[in-house]
Design a protein around this motif. Structure first.
Motif, PDB file in Angstrom:
ATOM      1  N   GLU A   1      24.759  -6.719 -15.428  1.00 31.36           N
ATOM      2  CA  GLU A   1      24.207  -7.824 -14.308  1.00 31.36           C
ATOM      3  C   GLU A   1      23.059  -8.757 -14.728  1.00 31.36           C
ATOM      4  OE1 GLU A   1      25.898  -6.054 -10.018  1.00 31.36           O
ATOM      5  OE2 GLU A   1      23.784  -5.299 -10.744  1.00 31.36           O
ATOM      6  N   ASP A   2      22.021  -7.671 -15.247  1.00 29.62           N
ATOM      7  CA  ASP A   2      20.980  -8.575 -16.010  1.00 29.62           C
ATOM      8  C   ASP A   2      21.109  -9.489 -16.993  1.00 29.62           C
ATOM      9  OD1 ASP A   2      19.014  -7.126 -14.228  1.00 29.62           O
ATOM     10  OD2 ASP A   2      18.462  -5.708 -15.534  1.00 29.62           O
TER      11      ASP A   2
ATOM     12  N   ILE B   1      28.131   2.884 -14.757  1.00 28.69           N
ATOM     13  CA  ILE B   1      27.242   2.211 -13.811  1.00 28.69           C
ATOM     14  C   ILE B   1      26.077   1.780 -14.669  1.00 28.69           C
ATOM     15  CG2 ILE B   1      26.081   2.655 -11.867  1.00 28.69           C
ATOM     16  CD1 ILE B   1      29.123   2.635 -11.425  1.00 28.69           C
ATOM     17  N   GLU B   2      25.554   2.657 -15.391  1.00 25.96           N
ATOM     18  CA  GLU B   2      24.466   2.221 -16.137  1.00 25.96           C
ATOM     19  C   GLU B   2      24.615   0.744 -16.835  1.00 25.96           C
ATOM     20  OE1 GLU B   2      23.406   5.346 -18.824  1.00 25.96           O
ATOM     21  OE2 GLU B   2      21.284   4.578 -18.300  1.00 25.96           O
TER      22      GLU B   2
ATOM     23  N   ARG C   1      17.427   7.946 -21.123  1.00 26.35           N
ATOM     24  CA  ARG C   1      17.507   7.276 -19.997  1.00 26.35           C
ATOM     25  C   ARG C   1      17.787   7.931 -18.892  1.00 26.35           C
ATOM     26  NH1 ARG C   1      20.049   3.400 -23.340  1.00 26.35           N
ATOM     27  NH2 ARG C   1      21.918   3.850 -22.252  1.00 26.35           N
ATOM     28  N   MET C   2      18.532   9.239 -18.908  1.00 27.84           N
ATOM     29  CA  MET C   2      18.785  10.170 -17.997  1.00 27.84           C
ATOM     30  C   MET C   2      17.749  11.008 -17.671  1.00 27.84           C
ATOM     31  SD  MET C   2      22.753  10.629 -18.819  1.00 27.84           S
ATOM     32  CE  MET C   2      23.222  10.715 -17.048  1.00 27.84           C
TER      33      MET C   2
ATOM     34  N   ARG D   1      16.435  -4.128  -7.645  1.00 18.04           N
ATOM     35  CA  ARG D   1      17.054  -3.608  -9.079  1.00 18.04           C
ATOM     36  C   ARG D   1      16.661  -2.228  -9.293  1.00 18.04           C
ATOM     37  NH1 ARG D   1      21.539  -5.653 -10.639  1.00 18.04           N
ATOM     38  NH2 ARG D   1      20.904  -5.642 -12.805  1.00 18.04           N
TER      39      ARG D   1
ATOM     40  N   PRO E   1      20.138   2.562 -12.051  1.00 19.26           N
ATOM     41  CA  PRO E   1      21.406   3.233 -11.316  1.00 19.26           C
ATOM     42  C   PRO E   1      21.273   4.794 -11.171  1.00 19.26           C
ATOM     43  CG  PRO E   1      21.903   1.896 -13.247  1.00 19.26           C
ATOM     44  CD  PRO E   1      20.612   1.564 -12.892  1.00 19.26           C
ATOM     45  N   LEU E   2      20.484   5.279 -12.440  1.00 14.91           N
ATOM     46  CA  LEU E   2      20.591   6.600 -12.023  1.00 14.91           C
ATOM     47  C   LEU E   2      19.123   7.296 -11.893  1.00 14.91           C
ATOM     48  CD1 LEU E   2      22.132   7.243 -15.917  1.00 14.91           C
ATOM     49  CD2 LEU E   2      23.229   6.937 -13.485  1.00 14.91           C
TER      50      LEU E   2
ATOM     51  N   PHE F   1      25.015  -2.241 -14.569  1.00 15.36           N
ATOM     52  CA  PHE F   1      23.678  -2.675 -14.228  1.00 15.36           C
ATOM     53  C   PHE F   1      22.914  -3.486 -15.324  1.00 15.36           C
ATOM     54  CE2 PHE F   1      18.819  -1.945 -14.099  1.00 15.36           C
ATOM     55  CZ  PHE F   1      18.607  -2.220 -12.428  1.00 15.36           C
TER      56      PHE F   1
ATOM     57  N   LEU G   1      19.702  10.687 -10.146  1.00 23.11           N
ATOM     58  CA  LEU G   1      19.647  11.936 -10.992  1.00 23.11           C
ATOM     59  C   LEU G   1      18.471  12.146 -11.973  1.00 23.11           C
ATOM     60  CD1 LEU G   1      23.189  10.816 -12.648  1.00 23.11           C
ATOM     61  CD2 LEU G   1      22.438  12.339 -10.600  1.00 23.11           C
TER      62      LEU G   1
ATOM     63  N   GLU H   1      22.531  -0.104 -25.914  1.00 25.82           N
ATOM     64  CA  GLU H   1      22.556   0.949 -25.014  1.00 25.82           C
ATOM     65  C   GLU H   1      22.920   2.320 -25.227  1.00 25.82           C
ATOM     66  OE1 GLU H   1      22.757   0.644 -20.937  1.00 25.82           O
ATOM     67  OE2 GLU H   1      21.074  -1.193 -21.494  1.00 25.82           O
ATOM     68  N   LEU H   2      23.955   2.268 -26.151  1.00 28.89           N
ATOM     69  CA  LEU H   2      24.763   3.583 -26.599  1.00 28.89           C
ATOM     70  C   LEU H   2      24.465   3.964 -28.121  1.00 28.89           C
ATOM     71  CD1 LEU H   2      27.884   2.940 -24.539  1.00 28.89           C
ATOM     72  CD2 LEU H   2      26.053   4.217 -23.794  1.00 28.89           C
ATOM     73  N   ASP H   3      23.628   3.325 -28.764  1.00 36.75           N
ATOM     74  CA  ASP H   3      23.261   3.667 -30.246  1.00 36.75           C
ATOM     75  C   ASP H   3      24.803   3.916 -30.951  1.00 36.75           C
ATOM     76  OD1 ASP H   3      20.874   3.836 -30.272  1.00 36.75           O
ATOM     77  OD2 ASP H   3      20.522   5.722 -29.976  1.00 36.75           O
TER      78      ASP H   3
ATOM     79  N   ALA I   1      18.571   7.661 -27.382  1.00 28.92           N
ATOM     80  CA  ALA I   1      18.291   6.756 -26.325  1.00 28.92           C
ATOM     81  C   ALA I   1      19.009   6.744 -25.127  1.00 28.92           C
ATOM     82  CB  ALA I   1      18.065   5.350 -26.955  1.00 28.92           C
ATOM     83  N   PRO I   2      20.308   6.821 -25.074  1.00 30.84           N
ATOM     84  CA  PRO I   2      21.147   7.030 -23.860  1.00 30.84           C
ATOM     85  C   PRO I   2      20.885   8.010 -23.210  1.00 30.84           C
ATOM     86  CG  PRO I   2      22.676   6.350 -25.786  1.00 30.84           C
ATOM     87  CD  PRO I   2      21.238   6.821 -26.336  1.00 30.84           C
TER      88      PRO I   2
ATOM     89  N   LEU J   1      29.205   7.659 -14.833  1.00 26.13           N
ATOM     90  CA  LEU J   1      27.997   7.310 -14.906  1.00 26.13           C
ATOM     91  C   LEU J   1      27.417   6.400 -15.794  1.00 26.13           C
ATOM     92  CD1 LEU J   1      26.254  10.699 -14.475  1.00 26.13           C
ATOM     93  CD2 LEU J   1      26.242   8.831 -12.713  1.00 26.13           C
ATOM     94  N   ARG J   2      27.842   6.486 -17.188  1.00 32.14           N
ATOM     95  CA  ARG J   2      27.399   5.565 -18.070  1.00 32.14           C
ATOM     96  C   ARG J   2      27.879   3.952 -17.802  1.00 32.14           C
ATOM     97  NH1 ARG J   2      23.542   7.307 -20.110  1.00 32.14           N
ATOM     98  NH2 ARG J   2      23.623   9.230 -21.674  1.00 32.14           N
TER      99      ARG J   2
END
Lengths: 411, 86
Positions: free
Chosen positions: B46-47, B39-40, A67-68, A127, A130-131, B43, A134, B14-16, A63-64, B36-37
């Motif tokens: 924030e939600d 920043i994700e 998302r990229m 919103r 963020p990526l 995000f 990329l 988010e990160l398993d 999953a992570p 980068l992660r």
């Protein structure tokens, strides 16, 4: 110059994911074209496309990571994985500075761009993911492939519209031939089936009219009743390798990447010319040091537009002379649609598999011949027992970059 | 649920990541949370917490070293929000 071997092929396509299902569909004359369903579909003038099904991104990528990855990068990575599994231990003992990645794509991460604009303008929200940058950037697919395998050689993305991946493959082969690289992963990927991209194509009035009786039969290259192209999505990737190295490590050489012809047609941004298309074919033949007598199959650009198909027919006749009528010429776009930046790669893969099987894939939906298109297009059904020693794959592009590839049977 | 627990649940999704890796003193770096992660994740924060993260990536990266730091930072944003409410 060194000889270049094709030691791996991988495909994600509207006709199946993986080279076996892909070629089975081609040989069966199956269409991957269907009605699309998406948000705002009722606003599409052309509601058909050739989409990839059975592609389970969640099971392929954690999953992570997912998302990229825009869909275009997902396709490219999956096709690369198949090509590399075919190629065996291609990186063993290799200085990875001598391995690179060239990918062709016309529209890059178009889905991400489309979704971002929907967020901004449709939902009036700021919103953005963020990526997004990329995911959407055109070179993402090539970069991810290079990162996955630690490849430090040249990593380039070619964007010449419909010839992007033919250019990527041709240029990659040159790197191997010149000795700059020993292994190149090369091909193309495209994922344009989103509302915004489809509307832009709608606006150009170059997409096919849906066949009233059978939506899957809407793409009709070389037919009198052809009405335009049908967009498709997917990816095809090749492993190109120094011939001697491939022989030494006992790799299965599936074909020789024998010739690449490139030329610009500066006469018009979209209108093809016989001279421009013929020049690219001639250059590919010269590059391969082959005569027209040695080409046994042509995978045409064959978009299904009025302009391309008659011009391409005339160009083939100009280059091949009397032999033009003796060579099976097919447009596999009739089945997998127009993959734009991935078209050259998927059609090279189709041709290579056709050569191996001795089966010329058909041009389906060609029921009403056009007097201006009078070659042997393998209409409707595939032809088996065709001895193919070498093939030509044509890619001609908006913007005028024409690219032609020639593959030859490995001895 | 405390802020830390909510953050841990968010990071798991988010990160398993296995829950036992998400102790307050776990370093973000060790969880493969690069800039980068981060920043994700911010995000999503924030939600999830209905806050606005004002700072840029470099500044935050210097300030936020562990999962606990991140939870404390979210608490400070929540407090600011409560104070500025009319």
């Amino acid at each position: 110059m060194r000889r270049v071997a094709v030691t791996g092929v991988g495909v994600v396509s509207p006709l199946g994911n993986g080279i076996r299902p892909f070629f089975e569909s081609l040989a069966a004359g199956r269409s991957g074209v269907a009605r699309l369903s998406m948000r705002f579909e009722e606003r599409l003038v052309c509601r058909i496309g050739a989409s990839v099904s059975g592609f389970d991104a969640e099971s392929l990528f954690a999953a992570p990571r997912l998302r990229m990855l825009d869909r275009v990068s997902q396709f490219a990575l999956a096709a690369t994985a198949e090509a590399l599994s075919e190629a065996g231990e291609v990186f063993d003992g290799l200085d990875l500075e001598r391995a690179g990645v060239f990918v062709g794509t016309g529209m890059g991460g178009a889905r991400t761009t489309d979704e971002s604009y929907f967020t901004l303008y449709g939902e009036q929200s700021d919103r953005l993911k963020p990526l997004s940058v990329l995911l959407a950037m055109n070179n993402a697919a090539a970069s991810w492939i290079g990162m996955e395998h630690g490849l430090r050689g040249a990593n380039l993305t070619y964007s010449t519209a419909c010839s992007s991946s033919a250019v990527a493959i041709g240029e990659a082969a040159r790197r191997v031939a010149s000795g700059e690289a020993d292994v190149m992963i090369a091909g193309g990927s495209e994922a344009p089936l989103n509302f915004g991209t489809l509307k832009a194509w709608d606006a150009m009035r170059t997409l096919a009219t849906e066949d009233p009786e059978d939506a899957s039969a809407s793409c009709k290259p070389f037919a009198r009743d052809r009405s335009g192209l049908v967009l498709g999505e997917g990816a095809a990737m090749l492993v190109l390798e120094d011939w001697d190295r491939a022989v030494q490590r006992g790799a299965r050489i599936r074909a020789e990447m024998a010739g690449y012809g490139l030329c610009a047609d500066p006469s018009h941004i979209t209108r093809p010319s016989v001279a421009g298309q013929a020049a690219a074919m001639r250059r590919a033949l010269a590059d391969a040091r082959m005569s027209v007598a040695e080409i046994d199959y042509i995978n045409a650009h064959g978009t299904g537009t009025q302009a391309n198909d008659s011009v391409e027919t005339a160009a083939i006749k100009e280059v091949f002379g009397a032999r033009a009528h003796a060579i099976p010429v097919s447009s596999t776009k009739s089945m997998h649609g127009h993959l734009l930046g991935a078209a050259g790669a998927i059609e090279f893969a189709a041709s290579l598999l056709a050569m191996e099987a001795g089966i010329a894939p058909p041009t389906i939906n060609l029921r009403h011949p056009d007097p201006e298109c009078d070659l042997d297009y393998v209409a409707l059904v595939a032809r088996s027992g065709v001895g193919i020693g070498a093939f030509m794959s044509n890619s001609f592009a908006f913007g005028g970059t024409n690219a032609v590839l020639i593959g030859r049977r490995a001895p | 649920m405390t802020t830390l627990e909510r953050l841990q649940a968010l990071l798991r999704n988010e990160l398993d990541l296995a829950p036992e890796r998400l102790a307050p003193d776990a370093r973000l770096e060790d969880l493969d949370i690069d800039s980068l992660r981060l920043i994700e994740i911010l995000f999503s924060v924030e939600d999830a917490f209905a806050v606005t993260v004002p700072a840029g990536a470099d500044e935050l990266r210097a300030r936020l070293v562990t999962v606990g730091d991140l939870a404390a930072y979210i608490d400070s944003l929540l407090a600011q929000k409560a104070n500025s409410a009319p």
